[in-house]
Design a protein around this motif. Structure first.
Motif, PDB file in Angstrom:
ATOM      1  N   LEU A 248      -6.176   5.459  -1.522  1.00 29.11           N
ATOM      2  CA  LEU A 248      -6.038   4.647  -0.310  1.00 29.11           C
ATOM      3  C   LEU A 248      -7.176   3.643  -0.152  1.00 29.11           C
ATOM      4  O   LEU A 248      -6.912   2.454   0.102  1.00 29.11           O
TER       5      LEU A 248
ATOM      6  N   ILE B  44       0.839  -1.206   0.000  1.00 29.32           N
ATOM      7  CA  ILE B  44       0.000   0.000   0.000  1.00 29.32           C
ATOM      8  C   ILE B  44       0.871   1.253   0.000  1.00 29.32           C
ATOM      9  O   ILE B  44       0.622   2.205  -0.749  1.00 29.32           O
TER      10      ILE B  44
ATOM     11  N   LEU C  67       0.983   4.039  -3.053  1.00 27.74           N
ATOM     12  CA  LEU C  67       0.716   5.469  -2.868  1.00 27.74           C
ATOM     13  C   LEU C  67       1.917   6.316  -3.296  1.00 27.74           C
ATOM     14  O   LEU C  67       1.758   7.330  -3.989  1.00 27.74           O
TER      15      LEU C  67
END
Length: 214
Positions: A185, A154, A158
């Motif tokens: 997100l 993650i 991002l």
């Protein structure tokens, strides 16, 4: 040496190998309670290479199975990350790296920047997970590995969006940054949640099946 002493020595010698064999069997049983017996071997046999190729092919195929999982239709989920995780659990970090990289080769010609991000996320997901699972061969180890890999993936997704998306999507850095909390997100959280749940449910049966084929 007396006859009785010789008898005792022979008895000790005959019992010792049996004790060693029993100890070895016990150790193997403990090790094998969660071990698949697949990733423990580092030999690059013809069969091992063939299995790597099979996982790469599966990753390629599943990378084309795309569908939205959030209201943002242009962000699409594909299950190739599950294949990378299973390969890493079954054959170790080397398999995770190979499958994560080669699995996206078909996309690199049409979408090189997107493929680069996909490879980065797949590596961050599957390699840490396989490393942890190699150390802790249990459901707990699998869960910890998937969790650690998902968090890193993650973060990589991002950061990758912040760096790469402005290059190929002709968007400003500020515009991409503004999408992180409301769009990027939630999508990546949902994506990793699906990867985690599906992998946790199917990795053990698949690994056991692969181990039986050795």
């Amino acid at each position: 040496m007396s006859i009785s002493s010789r008898i005792r020595m022979q008895a000790i010698r005959s019992v010792a190998p049996e004790a060693e064999g029993a100890a070895g069997s016990t150790a193997n049983a403990k090790l094998g309670s969660h071990s698949t017996g697949v990733a423990d071997s580092g030999r690059w046999s013809t069969r091992r290479i063939a299995m790597y190729a099979l996982f790469v092919a599966l990753a390629m195929v599943t990378s084309f199975i795309e569908f939205p999982i959030t209201p943002v239709a242009w962000l699409k989920y594909d299950p190739s990350g599950i294949v990378c995780l299973i390969a890493g659990f079954a054959y170790g970090p080397s398999a995770a790296i190979i499958v994560s990289v080669l699995g996206f080769v078909p996309h690199m010609f049409a979408d090189p920047w997107g493929s680069l991000m996909a490879v980065l996320v797949a590596l961050c997901l599957s390699v840490p997970a396989s490393l942890i699972y190699r150390k802790i061969r249990s459901r707990k180890g699998a869960a910890l590995g998937i969790l650690a890999g998902a968090v890193l993936a993650i973060v990589a997704a991002l950061l990758g969006n912040l760096v790469i998306t402005p290059i190929y999507a002709h968007m400003s850095y500020a515009a991409v940054a503004a999408m992180i909390l409301p769009i990027l997100l939630p999508f990546n959280l949902a994506k990793m949640a699906i990867h985690a749940v599906v992998t946790f449910l199917i990795y053990k049966p698949i690994s056991n099946l692969l181990a039986k084929q050795q």
